[in-house]
Design a protein around this motif. Structure first.
Motif, mmCIF file in Angstrom:
data_model
loop_
_atom_site.group_PDB
_atom_site.id
_atom_site.type_symbol
_atom_site.label_atom_id
_atom_site.label_comp_id
_atom_site.label_asym_id
_atom_site.label_seq_id
_atom_site.Cartn_x
_atom_site.Cartn_y
_atom_site.Cartn_z
ATOM 1 N N LEU A 159 61.110 -2.833 81.303
ATOM 2 C CA LEU A 159 61.046 -1.896 80.183
ATOM 3 C C LEU A 159 60.895 -2.625 78.851
ATOM 4 N N LYS A 160 61.524 -3.784 78.735
ATOM 5 C CA LYS A 160 61.325 -4.573 77.514
ATOM 6 C C LYS A 160 59.867 -4.939 77.326
ATOM 7 N N GLY A 161 59.183 -5.291 78.406
ATOM 8 C CA GLY A 161 57.772 -5.646 78.319
ATOM 9 C C GLY A 161 56.886 -4.455 78.031
ATOM 10 N N GLN A 162 57.240 -3.285 78.581
ATOM 11 C CA GLN A 162 56.411 -2.082 78.414
ATOM 12 C C GLN A 162 56.611 -1.420 77.057
ATOM 13 N N TYR A 163 57.805 -1.584 76.470
ATOM 14 C CA TYR A 163 58.103 -0.884 75.215
ATOM 15 C C TYR A 163 58.637 -1.892 74.191
ATOM 16 N N PRO A 164 57.757 -2.733 73.652
ATOM 17 C CA PRO A 164 58.197 -3.803 72.736
ATOM 18 C C PRO A 164 58.746 -3.293 71.414
ATOM 19 N N ASP A 165 58.432 -2.056 71.046
ATOM 20 C CA ASP A 165 58.924 -1.527 69.772
ATOM 21 C C ASP A 165 60.356 -1.014 69.864
ATOM 22 N N ALA A 166 60.849 -0.826 71.070
ATOM 23 C CA ALA A 166 62.226 -0.355 71.238
ATOM 24 C C ALA A 166 63.192 -1.533 71.108
ATOM 25 N N VAL A 167 64.423 -1.223 70.764
ATOM 26 C CA VAL A 167 65.471 -2.234 70.625
ATOM 27 C C VAL A 167 66.394 -2.140 71.845
ATOM 28 N N PHE A 168 66.439 -3.223 72.626
ATOM 29 C CA PHE A 168 67.295 -3.272 73.809
ATOM 30 C C PHE A 168 68.478 -4.193 73.500
ATOM 31 N N LEU A 169 69.676 -3.636 73.489
ATOM 32 C CA LEU A 169 70.862 -4.382 73.095
ATOM 33 C C LEU A 169 71.664 -4.912 74.276
ATOM 34 N N GLY A 170 71.260 -4.572 75.498
ATOM 35 C CA GLY A 170 72.029 -5.017 76.655
ATOM 36 C C GLY A 170 73.326 -4.237 76.783
ATOM 37 N N ALA A 171 74.215 -4.713 77.639
ATOM 38 C CA ALA A 171 75.475 -4.012 77.875
ATOM 39 C C ALA A 171 76.421 -4.196 76.697
ATOM 40 N N ARG A 172 77.068 -3.130 76.311
ATOM 41 C CA ARG A 172 78.093 -3.156 75.267
ATOM 42 C C ARG A 172 79.246 -2.259 75.707
ATOM 43 N N THR A 173 80.468 -2.616 75.340
ATOM 44 C CA THR A 173 81.627 -1.827 75.730
ATOM 45 C C THR A 173 82.617 -1.737 74.585
ATOM 46 N N GLY A 174 83.605 -0.885 74.747
ATOM 47 C CA GLY A 174 84.731 -0.813 73.828
ATOM 48 C C GLY A 174 84.365 -0.564 72.382
ATOM 49 N N GLU A 175 85.025 -1.298 71.491
ATOM 50 C CA GLU A 175 84.841 -1.098 70.052
ATOM 51 C C GLU A 175 83.398 -1.354 69.628
ATOM 52 N N GLU A 176 82.769 -2.348 70.241
ATOM 53 C CA GLU A 176 81.384 -2.674 69.894
ATOM 54 C C GLU A 176 80.470 -1.510 70.222
ATOM 55 N N LEU A 177 80.661 -0.902 71.388
ATOM 56 C CA LEU A 177 79.854 0.244 71.766
ATOM 57 C C LEU A 177 80.139 1.426 70.848
ATOM 58 N N ALA A 178 81.384 1.626 70.519
ATOM 59 C CA ALA A 178 81.748 2.739 69.642
ATOM 60 C C ALA A 178 81.073 2.606 68.276
ATOM 61 N N ASP A 179 80.990 1.394 67.743
ATOM 62 C CA ASP A 179 80.300 1.175 66.467
ATOM 63 C C ASP A 179 78.825 1.537 66.568
ATOM 64 N N ILE A 180 78.221 1.218 67.692
ATOM 65 C CA ILE A 180 76.792 1.528 67.880
ATOM 66 C C ILE A 180 76.579 3.031 67.925
ATOM 67 N N TYR A 181 77.414 3.738 68.681
ATOM 68 C CA TYR A 181 77.309 5.205 68.720
ATOM 69 C C TYR A 181 77.363 5.779 67.309
#
Length: 364
Positions: A239-261
Motif C-alpha cells: 500500500l505504501k508503494g501504491q499510494y505514495p501521497d498517503a502518510v503511513f505511521l505504522g503501529a501506534r498505541t496508548g498516549e501516542e495513538l490518542a494524540d493522533i486521533y
C-alpha cells in the motif's frame, strides 16, 4: 478424575454454586504483542474484572512454542498439547472458562471442557470465513460450518452487536448473547496535544493493514486534505508503494495513538468485515466524526446518525461526516464503558451456569 477436575465439574451445577468473587480463565490465541481488537478487549476485560475483585487467569500463547500463521507472520500460533492445557486448567481450578478464539488454544480448551463436562462460553470476534476466502479459494460455507460446531458446543456465544447476533443466528449459531464493547474516554479525548502537521482536513484510518480491511476504498477517496493510516500488517509495504501521497505511521498505541486521533478531522472506517471495530469508539471519544459503510459494527454504533455518517458511497459518507460537530462524536462515545462491558460479561457467565444447572438438575 482428579480432585481439581471434580471441583471444576461441581461448579457447573447452578448459579447458586458460583461465589460472589469468581476465578475466571480467559483462553485466547490472540495476545500481546499483537495489536488488534481482540487483544484490546480481553486485556481491558481482565483489568476490569480484577478491579472488581475477581481473579483472572489468562491462557495465551505465552509460555508455549509458537509458529507463524501462514500469510500473516506477526500472528504466532501456540504449539500446545492436550495434557499441557489440562494441567494449566487444573492448576487454576477456575469457576468459569471463556474461550475467546478458535485457534489451537481455544480448540484444546474446548476439548478439555467437553471431555470433563465443564460448562464454558465462547465469543465470536473475527470473520474467519471472509478473511480466509480473501486469501484462499475456500468456500465460506465450509468455514461457517466448522465455526458453528465449535461455538454451539458452549453455553453461549458472545457477540459485540445486534446485527452480528442476528446474522449468526440465521446461520445456525445457537444461544447467541450480546456483549458490547467499551472505550477509555480519559485517554481518548478531544483536548489532547496536536501532533499531525499536515494539510487539512486530516482523514485518519486506524487498524490492521491487511486485505480484509479494504483500505484502498479509503486511500482512493477523491477528497482534499491528507490521508493518514495508523497500523501494521502484511499489506503495508504494498500500500505504501501504491499510494505514495498517503502518510503511513505504522503501529501506534496508548498516549501516542490518542494524540493522533485528536489531531485528525475525520475517521474513515472502510472495513466491511469487522465484527465491531473498537477503533470506532476510540475515534468518537477523541471527538472524531466517523465515515463508514452501513455494515455490522458501524451500523450498530452509528445507525442513529449521532457522531457519524454511513453510506455505500464512502466519499459521500466522508463529506457528510465532516460537517458533524466533534461534540456529537464525543457524546456517542460516552455511552460506552469497559466497566459496563465487564459487568455484562459476568452476567452472561452467571446465566450460563444457571442454565446448565437447571438442565443437569432436570436429569436427576
Amino acid at each position: 478424575m482428579s480432585g481439581g477436575v471434580n471441583q471444576l465439574a461441581d461448579k457447573n451445577l447452578g448459579a447458586e454454586k458460583l461465589p460472589a468473587t469468581l476465578r475466571i480463565m480467559l483462553v485466547t490465541d490472540a495476545w500481546h504483542p499483537q495489536i488488534n481488537g481482540v487483544v484490546r478487549t480481553l486485556d481491558r476485560l481482565a483489568q476490569e474484572l480484577a478491579a472488581d475483585g475477581h481473579m483472572v487467569d489468562l491462557l495465551t500463547p505465552a509460555g508455549f512454542s509458537t509458529i507463524p500463521l501462514p500469510s500473516y507472520s506477526d500472528i504466532r500460533l501456540a504449539l500446545a498439547t492436550p495434557r499441557q492445557i489440562a494441567r494449566r486448567i487444573d492448576a487454576a481450578n477456575p469457576d468459569h472458562i471463556h474461550v475467546a478464539t478458535e485457534g489451537p488454544l481455544g480448540f484444546l480448551a474446548r476439548r478439555f471442557c467437553l471431555a470433563r463436562s465443564v460448562s464454558f462460553t465462547t465469543s465470536y470476534h473475527t470473520r474467519f470465513p471472509e478473511y480466509l476466502r480473501a486469501r484462499l479459494p475456500v468456500p465460506e460455507s465450509w468455514t461457517y460450518r466448522w465455526l458453528r460446531r465449535f461455538h454451539n458446543a458452549g453455553a453461549g456465544t458472545l457477540v459485540a452487536t445486534p446485527s452480528l447476533a442476528a446474522e449468526l443466528t440465521q446461520r445456525g449459531f445457537t444461544n447467541v448473547r450480546l456483549w458490547t464493547r467499551g472505550v477509555d474516554t480519559q485517554t481518548y479525548r478531544p483536548d489532547r496535544r496536536p501532533v499531525l502537521d499536515l494539510p487539512r482536513p486530516i482523514l485518519l484510518s486506524v487498524g490492521r493493514v491487511a486485505v480484509e480491511k479494504n483500505l484502498p476504498a479509503f486511500l482512493e477517496l477523491d477528497l482534499p486534505g491528507s490521508k493518514v493510516v495508523v497500523g501494521d500488517g502484511p499489506a503495508l509495504a504494498a500500500l505504501k508503494g501504491q499510494y505514495p501521497d498517503a502518510v503511513f505511521l505504522g503501529a501506534r498505541t496508548g498516549e501516542e495513538l490518542a494524540d493522533i486521533y485528536a489531531s485528525a478531522d475525520l475517521f474513515v472506517f472502510p472495513s466491511r468485515t469487522d465484527t465491531f471495530g473498537i477503533v470506532l469508539l476510540e475515534a468518537l471519544a477523541s471527538g472524531l466524526p466517523v465515515a463508514a459503510y452501513p455494515v455490522t459494527g458501524p451500523l450498530d454504533v452509528l445507525g442513529d446518525g449521532l457522531g457519524g455518517a454511513l453510506s455505500e458511497d464512502l466519499g459521500q459518507a466522508a463529506r457528510a461526516a465532516l460537517a458533524i460537530p466533534r461534540g456529537d462524536a464525543r457524546t456517542k462515545a460516552m455511552s460506552y464503558s469497559w466497566s459496563s462491558c465487564a459487568k455484562l460479561f459476568l452476567r452472561h457467565v452467571r446465566t450460563a451456569h444457571g442454565e446448565i444447572g437447571t438442565m443437569l438438575r432436570s436429569r436427576i
